[in-house]
Design an enzyme around this catalytic site. Structure first.
Site, PDB file in Angstrom:
ATOM      1  N   MET A 148      52.207  25.888  43.637  1.00 47.10           N
ATOM      2  CA  MET A 148      53.607  26.226  43.863  1.00 47.10           C
ATOM      3  C   MET A 148      53.879  26.454  45.352  1.00 47.10           C
ATOM      4  O   MET A 148      54.917  26.048  45.871  1.00 47.10           O
ATOM      5  CB  MET A 148      53.984  27.468  43.046  1.00 47.10           C
ATOM      6  CG  MET A 148      55.452  27.826  43.142  1.00 47.10           C
ATOM      7  SD  MET A 148      56.501  26.447  42.649  1.00 47.10           S
ATOM      8  CE  MET A 148      56.765  26.822  40.935  1.00 47.10           C
TER       9      MET A 148
ATOM     10  N   PHE B  46      35.633  63.503  46.466  1.00 47.31           N
ATOM     11  CA  PHE B  46      35.063  62.195  46.160  1.00 47.31           C
ATOM     12  C   PHE B  46      35.895  61.502  45.074  1.00 47.31           C
ATOM     13  O   PHE B  46      36.198  62.081  44.047  1.00 47.31           O
ATOM     14  CB  PHE B  46      33.614  62.350  45.690  1.00 47.31           C
ATOM     15  CG  PHE B  46      32.995  61.040  45.291  1.00 47.31           C
ATOM     16  CD1 PHE B  46      32.823  60.020  46.230  1.00 47.31           C
ATOM     17  CD2 PHE B  46      32.617  60.797  43.976  1.00 47.31           C
ATOM     18  CE1 PHE B  46      32.277  58.805  45.866  1.00 47.31           C
ATOM     19  CE2 PHE B  46      32.072  59.577  43.607  1.00 47.31           C
ATOM     20  CZ  PHE B  46      31.898  58.577  44.557  1.00 47.31           C
ATOM     21  N   GLN B  47      36.269  60.279  45.344  1.00 51.85           N
ATOM     22  CA  GLN B  47      37.089  59.464  44.439  1.00 51.85           C
ATOM     23  C   GLN B  47      38.412  60.132  44.071  1.00 51.85           C
ATOM     24  O   GLN B  47      38.884  60.016  42.950  1.00 51.85           O
ATOM     25  CB  GLN B  47      36.295  59.090  43.183  1.00 51.85           C
ATOM     26  CG  GLN B  47      35.151  58.154  43.525  1.00 51.85           C
ATOM     27  CD  GLN B  47      34.554  57.461  42.323  1.00 51.85           C
ATOM     28  OE1 GLN B  47      34.528  58.001  41.226  1.00 51.85           O
ATOM     29  NE2 GLN B  47      34.058  56.253  42.538  1.00 51.85           N
TER      30      GLN B  47
HETATM   31  C1  LIG Z   1      48.704  38.105  43.286  1.00 46.29           C
HETATM   32  C2  LIG Z   1      49.524  37.011  43.874  1.00 46.29           C
HETATM   33  N1  LIG Z   1      49.255  36.562  45.119  1.00 46.29           N
HETATM   34  C3  LIG Z   1      50.004  35.570  45.665  1.00 46.29           C
HETATM   35  C4  LIG Z   1      51.051  35.031  44.985  1.00 46.29           C
HETATM   36  C5  LIG Z   1      51.905  33.930  45.600  1.00 46.29           C
HETATM   37  N2  LIG Z   1      51.771  32.698  44.812  1.00 46.29           N
HETATM   38  C6  LIG Z   1      52.701  32.322  43.921  1.00 46.29           C
HETATM   39  S1  LIG Z   1      52.289  30.928  43.098  1.00 46.29           S
HETATM   40  C7  LIG Z   1      50.855  30.769  43.960  1.00 46.29           C
HETATM   41  C8  LIG Z   1      49.923  29.627  43.698  1.00 46.29           C
HETATM   42  C9  LIG Z   1      49.247  29.727  42.387  1.00 46.29           C
HETATM   43  O1  LIG Z   1      48.239  28.760  42.347  1.00 46.29           O
HETATM   44  P1  LIG Z   1      47.623  28.294  40.975  1.00 46.29           P
HETATM   45  O2  LIG Z   1      47.219  29.457  40.169  1.00 46.29           O
HETATM   46  O3  LIG Z   1      46.572  27.277  41.229  1.00 46.29           O
HETATM   47  O4  LIG Z   1      48.863  27.680  40.225  1.00 46.29           O
HETATM   48  P2  LIG Z   1      49.629  26.274  40.471  1.00 46.29           P
HETATM   49  O5  LIG Z   1      50.891  26.596  41.194  1.00 46.29           O
HETATM   50  O6  LIG Z   1      48.730  25.392  41.256  1.00 46.29           O
HETATM   51  O7  LIG Z   1      49.892  25.791  39.088  1.00 46.29           O
HETATM   52  C10 LIG Z   1      50.727  31.813  44.887  1.00 46.29           C
HETATM   53  C11 LIG Z   1      49.601  31.958  45.820  1.00 46.29           C
HETATM   54  C12 LIG Z   1      51.311  35.560  43.699  1.00 46.29           C
HETATM   55  N3  LIG Z   1      52.339  35.135  42.964  1.00 46.29           N
HETATM   56  N4  LIG Z   1      50.530  36.524  43.169  1.00 46.29           N
END
Ligand SMILES: Cc1ncc(C[n+]2csc(CCOP(=O)(O)OP(=O)(O)O)c2C)c(N)n1
Ligand SMILES: [Mg+2]
Lengths: 162, 578
Positions: free
Chosen positions: B478, B112-113
Site C-alpha cells: 500500500m 523494577f518493571q
Molecule cells: C504497525 C504499522 N506500521 C506501519 C503502517 C503503515 N502501513 C500501512 S500499509 C503498509 C504496508 C503493509 O504491507 P503488507 O503487509 O505487505 O501489505 P500489502 O499492502 O503489501 O498488501 C504500511 C507499512 C501500519 N499501518 N501499521
C-alpha cells in the site's frame, strides 16, 4: 469565542489529568483552569476558560460529558451567571505615585494585603473586565509580580438566557 | 472465608461469564496465574507476545460480541499492550485488560518493571483503573465489564498491584452497579426520530451509510428492514461490512478512499444521506467540504461526540442504532405506503444500476501471474462466503473488503481506525476460540504477517485450524502504491528484500505451509488448506507486485474524484465481479 465552562467531576486521583489530557490530546485551548472540592468532598468542580468556534465548543462539552468521571458540564455562555477571579499584584510605584496607586486600588475596591518599604501587594476580585482594567492601570506604575487564580463562575438563580 | 485478591479476580471473571483469557505471565501476576492454574471453567491461552494477547481478545470480542479479556504483567508486559488497546479503542471493541503492577508501596519509585500504564493508556482506553485497595477489587472488575460493553463499547484497563492480588479479604459481589456519571443514551429523542423519519419519507435520492455501530448494536435486521421497506441503497464503511448483506441488490459495497465507484457516486448525488452508526472518518468522507454536497444528513449514533465532529448534520439522533431504527420504521410504516415509495425510487435505483454497469469492481486477470484479487475471489468462491475473514493492513485489507462479500455481521474483522499491521493473525486466533466451528481466514500481506508471526506457536499448540492467506508481493504494497502514484516511483524502503520462506516458517512451527506461484495453483492450494482441521496453515501466494488497489481517491480529494486502473492492452481480460 471565549467560553467559561464548569465541570462537576468525581473527586478521584487522575481526574485532572483526564480533563487536561482531553484538551491537549484534541488540540483544544485552555486559558485558565481552577479546581476545588465542592461541599460534597466526593465531588470537585473545575472551571475552565477556553476559546473556539461553536463547533469546537460543542465538541468540547460533548467530549467532557463523555468522560466517565464527569457528572455535569455547564457552558456559561448559555446561562446568566456571575464570574469572579482574584489577582494579587505587587507594585513598586515611585514615591510621588504612591497615593495615586492607593487611590486607584480603593476605586477598584482592592485591598492592600501586604506592604514593604518599596512595594504594595494589592488584592483585586472581580470579573474579567474589571481585572483587566486594573492591571492595565497598574502597568504604568511598575508591576513587580503578578498572579491570578483563574476564573470561577456560578449560574444566577432562576434566570436563564433564551 | 477470606479469599486472596487473585481468587476474587478469578471468581469475578467467572461471574462475568468469561471462558477464555489471552495472557502472558510475569513476576507481579504470579498469584493470578497460580490461581488460574487449577481453574476448570476458564482457559488461559498463552500467546507469544502481549500485543498478540490483546489483539486475540479483540478478535474474540469482534467475532462473538462478548467482552474479550487479556492479562499481562507489569512494565514491558503492560507497555506491549498499548497498540492492542489503542486498536480496540479506535474500533469500539469491548475488551478488559488486566495488567500487573508493582506493589502499591513501590509505585512511583521507578521500581523494577514499573510503568505508569494507567497514565500511558488514559487517552486510548474508555476508562482505566488502578486498584489500590483489595476491597475495591470486585466492584472495579464489575464496573470495568459494564463500562467496556455498554454505550459505545471500548477497552478498559485495570492495573493490579502485586499486593492487591496477594492480599486477602472477604469476597463481596456487587449485585448492582450504578455509576452516576456514566449513563449512555439508548432511547433516541422522540422529536428527532420523527424528523429523521420525515426526511426519509420525503427524500427522492436517499442513501444509507452503515457503519460499525450497526454491528455493535445488533441492528442488521432493522437496517435491512428499513432499506427494503423504503428501497434505499446501502453503502458501508469498512467497519460496517456485513452489517447489511453484501450480496443484496441494494448493497453498494464499501464507500470512501477505496470504495466502489457507485457507492461514492451515490453519496455525492444523494439528496439525503442517512449515517447509521458511523463517525464520518476522513477515509470515508475525503474532502469534507465537498462531501455529499446535495444531501441533508441524518446521523444516528450512540456517541454524541461523533455527531458534527467531522461533517455538518441536519438531523442528529443520539441513541442506540437498533432502538432508533425500530422507532423510525414504526413511524414510516404507519405513515407511508410501500407502493408509493417503490414508484418514486425507481429512477434513483436505476441510476445505481447504471453506475454499477459503468464501473464495476474489476481487476485484470492474468494467466501467468497471480493477481491478488483473484485469490480473494477464489477464497470467496470456495468458502461460499461463509468464513470469518480477518485482515492485516494495506492492500490485502482493501482487496479483502472489496472482493469478498459479507452477508452477516461479525464476519469481517479488520483494524479500521488504527490500521494496525499485525492485527489480523492474532485476531483470527481469538475469533477461532470464540467460534470453534467456523472457518477463520486471515488475509495477510507479507509485511503485516511478520509483525505477529510468533503467534503461529499459539495456534499450533491449541490446534487451531486458522488459515493465513499471504498475498506475497514482496512489498509494503500500500505504501509502495502511494510512492508509485505520488512520489515518482521512488520506492523508499518499501521493498522487502528478504521475505522469509513462509512455507518453511510454518513448518518450523509444526504448522502447514503451502505455496502457489501460478494462477492455476491457487485453487488446489486453497482446497488443500481447507482440508486441514487441526493445525494452522500458511498459504504463500506469490502475487503480482505491481497490482494496485482501485478505485482510489487521492488524499484531500472529494470522493467522486476517483482514480481507476488505466485501460491498457485489450488482450488482458477485464473481469467484472458479480
Ligand atoms: C504497525 C504499522 N506500521 C506501519 C503502517 C503503515 N502501513 C500501512 S500499509 C503498509 C504496508 C503493509 O504491507 P503488507 O503487509 O505487505 O501489505 P500489502 O499492502 O503489501 O498488501 C504500511 C507499512 C501500519 N499501518 N501499521
Ligand atoms: Mg506486501
Amino acid at each position: 469565542m471565549r467560553h467559561t465552562i464548569s465541570v462537576l467531576v468525581e473527586n478521584k486521583f487522575g481526574v485532572l489529568s483526564r480533563i487536561s489530557g482531553l484538551f491537549s490530546g484534541r488540540g483544544y485551548n485552555i486559558e485558565s483552569l481552577s479546581v476545588g472540592e465542592t461541599i460534597d468532598p466526593q465531588i470537585s468542580i473545575m472551571t475552565i476558560v477556553t476559546t473556539g468556534d461553536d463547533q469546537i465548543i460543542e465538541q468540547i462539552t460533548k467530549q467532557l460529558n463523555k468522560l466517565i468521571d464527569v457528572i455535569k458540564v455547564v457552558d456559561f455562555m448559555e446561562v446568566d451567571h456571575v464570574e469572579r477571579e482574584m489577582v494579587l499584584v505587587k507594585v513598586a510605584p515611585k514615591k510621588e505615585d504612591k497615593t495615586e496607586v492607593l487611590r486607584l486600588a480603593e476605586i477598584f475596591r482592592g485591598r492592600i494585603v501586604d506592604s514593604g518599604p518599596k512595594t504594595f501587594t494589592i488584592e483585586i476580585t472581580g470579573d474579567e473586565k474589571k481585572i483587566e482594567a486594573f492591571v492595565e492601570l497598574m502597568k504604568g506604575y511598575g508591576i513587580k509580580e503578578f498572579v491570578r487564580t483563574g476564573k470561577v463562575a456560578m449560574a444566577r438563580e432562576g434566570v436563564k438566557k433564551a | 472465608m477470606k479469599k486472596s485478591g487473585a481468587e476474587i479476580l478469578v471468581e469475578c471473571l467467572k461471574r462475568e461469564g468469561v471462558k477464555h483469557i489471552f495472557g502472558y505471565p510475569g513476576g507481579v501476576v504470579l498469584n493470578i496465574f497460580d490461581t488460574l492454574y487449577d481453574e476448570k471453567d476458564i482457559k488461559l491461552i498463552l500467546t507469544r507476545h502481549e500485543q498478540g494477547a490483546v489483539h486475540a481478545a479483540d478478535g474474540y470480542a469482534r467475532a462473538s460480541g462478548k467482552v474479550g479479556v487479556a492479562i499481562v504483567t507489569s512494565g514491558p508486559g503492560a507497555t506491549n499492550t498499548v497498540t492492542g488497546i489503542a486498536n480496540a479503542s479506535m474500533d469500539s471493541v469491548p475488551i478488559v485488560v488486566f495488567s500487573g503492577q508493582v506493589p502499591t508501596m513501590l509505585i512511583g519509585n521507578d521500581a523494577f518493571q514499573e510503568a505508569d500504564i494507567v497514565g500511558i493508556t488514559r487517552p486510548c482506553t474508555k476508562y482505566n483503573y488502578l486498584v489500590k485497595d483489595i476491597n475495591d477489587l470486585a466492584k472495579t472488575v464489575r464496573e470495568a465489564f459494564y463500562i467496556a460493553s455498554t454505550g459505545r463499547p471500548g477497552p478498559v484497563l485495570i492495573d493490579l498491584p502485586k499486593d492487591v492480588t496477594a492480599g486477602k479479604t472477604d469476597f463481596i459481589w456487587p449485585q448492582h452497579i450504578q455509576i452516576r456519571s456514566y449513563n449512555p443514551t439508548y432511547e433516541g429523542n422522540k422529536w428527532m426520530i420523527k424528523q429523521a423519519a420525515h426526511e426519509i419519507a420525503r427524500a427522492k435520492k436517499p442513501v444509507i451509510m452503515a457503519g460499525g455501530g450497526v454491528i455493535l448494536s445488533g441492528a442488521s435486521k432493522e437496517l435491512k428492514e428499513l432499506a427494503e421497506f423504503m428501497d434505499i441503497p446501502v453503502t458501508m464503511t469498512l467497519m460496517g461490512l456485513g452489517g447489511f448483506p453484501g450480496t443484496h441488490n441494494l448493497s453498494l459495497g464499501m464507500l470512501g478512499m477505496h470504495g466502489t465507484y457507485y457507492a461514492n457516486m451515490a453519496v455525492q448525488n444523494a439528496d439525503l444521506l442517512i449515517g447509521i452508526g458511523v463517525r464520518f472518518d476522513d477515509r470515508v468522507t475525503g474532502k469534507t467540504a465537498s462531501f455529499a454536497p446535495n444531501a441533508k444528513i441524518v446521523h444516528i449514533d450512540i456517541d454524541p461526540t461523533s455527531i458534527r465532529k467531522n461533517v455538518r448534520v441536519d438531523v442528529p439522533v443520539v441513541g442506540d442504532v437498533k432502538l432508533v431504527l425500530k422507532e423510525i420504521l414504526k413511524i414510516l410504516k404507519e405513515e407511508v405506503g410501500k407502493e408509493q415509495w417503490s414508484a418514486i425510487r425507481k429512477s434513483w435505483l436505476k441510476q445505481m444500476e447504471q453506475w454499477k454497469k459503468e464501473r464495476p469492481l474489476t481487476y485484470r486477470y492474468d494467466e501467468k501471474i497471480i493477481k491478488p484479487e483473484f485469490v480473494i475471489e477464489k477464497i470467496y468462491e470456495l468458502t461460499k462466503g461463509n468464513a470469518i475473514i480477518c485482515t492485516e493492513v494495506g492492500q490485502n485489507q482493501m482487496w479483502a473488503a472489496q472482493f469478498y462479500k459479507y452477508d452477516k455481521p461479525r464476519r469481517f474483522l479488520s483494524s479500521g481506525g488504527l490500521g494496525t499491521m499485525g492485527f489480523g493473525f492474532p485476531a483470527a486466533i481469538g475469533a477461532q476460540f470464540a467460534c470453534p466451528n467456523d472457518l477463520v481466514i486471515d488475509i495477510a500481506g507479507d509485511g503485516s504477517i511478520q509483525m505477529n508471526i510468533q503467534e503461529l506457536a499459539t495456534a499450533v499448540i491449541n490446534k487451531l485450524p486458522v488459515k493465513v492467506a499471504i498475498l506475497n508481493n514482496h512489498y509494503l504494497g500500500m505504501v509502495r502504491q502511494w510512492q508509485e502514484l505520488f512520489f515518482r516511483e521512488r520506492y523508499s524502503h518499501t521493498y522487502l528484500d528478504v521475505v522469509p520462506d513462509f512455507v518453511k516458517v510454518a513448518e518450523a512451527y509444526n504448522a502447514v505451509g503451502l505455496r502457489a506461484t501460478k494462477p492455476e495453483e491457487v485453487e488446489p492450494v486453497l482446497r488443500e488448506a481447507l482440508k486441514v482441521k487441526d493445525k494452522p496453515v500458511f498459504m504463500d501466494f506469490v502475487v503480482d507486485w505491481r497490482e494496485k488497489v482501485y478505485p482510489m481517491v487521492p488524499a484531500g480529494a472529494s470522493i467522486d474524484e476517483m482514480l481507476f486502473e488505466e485501460e491498457k492492452k485489450e488482450e488482458k481480460k477485464v473481469r467484472a465481479v458479480k
